[in-house]
Write a protein that holds these residues in place. Structure first.
Motif, PDB file in Angstrom:
ATOM      1  N   SER A  91      68.766  53.388   9.318  1.00 24.97           N
ATOM      2  CA  SER A  91      69.069  53.603   7.998  1.00 24.97           C
ATOM      3  C   SER A  91      69.474  55.070   7.856  1.00 24.97           C
ATOM      4  CB  SER A  91      67.557  53.502   7.219  1.00 24.97           C
ATOM      5  OG  SER A  91      67.705  53.921   5.872  1.00 24.97           O
ATOM      6  N   VAL A  93      68.748  56.699   4.993  1.00 27.57           N
ATOM      7  CA  VAL A  93      67.872  57.268   3.984  1.00 27.57           C
ATOM      8  C   VAL A  93      66.464  56.590   4.798  1.00 27.57           C
ATOM      9  CG1 VAL A  93      66.753  57.796   2.044  1.00 27.57           C
ATOM     10  CG2 VAL A  93      69.182  57.498   2.287  1.00 27.57           C
ATOM     11  N   ASN A  95      63.079  57.156   4.699  1.00 26.51           N
ATOM     12  CA  ASN A  95      61.914  57.160   3.926  1.00 26.51           C
ATOM     13  C   ASN A  95      62.005  56.132   2.691  1.00 26.51           C
ATOM     14  OD1 ASN A  95      64.041  58.927   2.753  1.00 26.51           O
ATOM     15  ND2 ASN A  95      62.431  60.405   2.151  1.00 26.51           N
ATOM     16  N   LYS A  96      63.177  55.738   2.231  1.00 25.75           N
ATOM     17  CA  LYS A  96      63.468  55.150   1.109  1.00 25.75           C
ATOM     18  C   LYS A  96      63.892  53.647   1.530  1.00 25.75           C
ATOM     19  CE  LYS A  96      64.241  58.609  -2.280  1.00 25.75           C
ATOM     20  NZ  LYS A  96      65.129  59.428  -2.903  1.00 25.75           N
ATOM     21  N   THR A  97      65.014  53.514   2.443  1.00 27.37           N
ATOM     22  CA  THR A  97      65.579  52.184   2.765  1.00 27.37           C
ATOM     23  C   THR A  97      64.908  51.930   4.029  1.00 27.37           C
ATOM     24  OG1 THR A  97      67.440  52.876   1.384  1.00 27.37           O
ATOM     25  CG2 THR A  97      67.732  51.024   2.919  1.00 27.37           C
ATOM     26  N   LYS A  98      64.487  50.748   4.082  1.00 25.92           N
ATOM     27  CA  LYS A  98      63.961  49.897   5.350  1.00 25.92           C
ATOM     28  C   LYS A  98      64.949  48.866   6.010  1.00 25.92           C
ATOM     29  CE  LYS A  98      60.254  52.676   5.163  1.00 25.92           C
ATOM     30  NZ  LYS A  98      60.319  53.765   6.086  1.00 25.92           N
ATOM     31  N   ARG A 135      60.124  54.868  12.948  1.00 30.10           N
ATOM     32  CA  ARG A 135      60.148  55.175  11.615  1.00 30.10           C
ATOM     33  C   ARG A 135      61.356  55.953  11.196  1.00 30.10           C
ATOM     34  NH1 ARG A 135      54.642  55.210  12.584  1.00 30.10           N
ATOM     35  NH2 ARG A 135      54.907  57.446  13.185  1.00 30.10           N
ATOM     36  N   GLY A 138      64.448  53.984   9.825  1.00 26.84           N
ATOM     37  CA  GLY A 138      64.125  53.100   9.078  1.00 26.84           C
ATOM     38  C   GLY A 138      63.553  51.756   9.282  1.00 26.84           C
ATOM     39  N   GLU A 140      60.114  49.478  10.021  1.00 29.53           N
ATOM     40  CA  GLU A 140      58.897  49.695   9.964  1.00 29.53           C
ATOM     41  C   GLU A 140      58.258  48.912  11.141  1.00 29.53           C
ATOM     42  OE1 GLU A 140      57.495  48.563   5.784  1.00 29.53           O
ATOM     43  OE2 GLU A 140      59.358  47.525   6.048  1.00 29.53           O
TER      44      GLU A 140
END
Length: 143
Positions: A91, A93, A95-98, A135, A138, A140
């Motif tokens: 990802s 981003v 922390n926002k887009t997984k 992580r 991106g 999980e």
């Protein structure tokens, strides 16, 4: 005790397992140092032929008398995570887009595979490193 040979250069590059040829990148890197290219190509291909299509990180230590030693490590953790999660890239981003998911079992499998290349003393510590890398891409980690 034998006297250590003086080191002329240390070079690093990435190369497919069993796919070394005198062409670049091997030729341009080692040729500039005066290394016998075919000697390296044959030795590298013999040692890595059974590793399949992995991309290896190769470190070559070149001595003043133009002899060499080399070591290699397996694929990077990021590429193993991408393969396991079925992703083309991480990802932008994280922390926002997984972009994907890994199970705890997949994290354990990756940690076991890379344990010898990691600076972790226990499997649990290696799992923590793998989960952190995932992580940051991106991906999980789910139970």
């Amino acid at each position: 005790m034998a006297e250590a040979k003086p080191v002329k250069a240390n070079v690093k590059f990435r190369l497919g397992a069993g796919k070394a040829t005198p062409a670049p990148p091997v030729g341009s890197i080692l040729g500039a140092q005066g290394v016998n290219m075919m000697e390296f190509v044959n030795a590298f291909n013999d040692q890595t032929r059974d590793l399949g299509d992995q991309m290896l990180s190769v470190k070559v230590r070149i001595f003043e008398d133009r002899t060499f030693t080399f070591t290699y490590k397996g694929e990077t953790m990021a590429s193993l995570i991408r393969k396991t999660a079925g992703l083309d890239k991480g990802s932008g981003v994280p922390n926002k887009t997984k972009v994907g998911k890994l199970t705890r079992e997949q994290v354990r499998t990756l940690a076991e595979a890379k344990l010898k290349d990691m600076n972790a003393n226990t499997l649990e510590a290696a799992e923590s490193i793998v989960a952190g890398q995932a992580r940051s891409m991106g991906v999980e980690v789910v139970d």
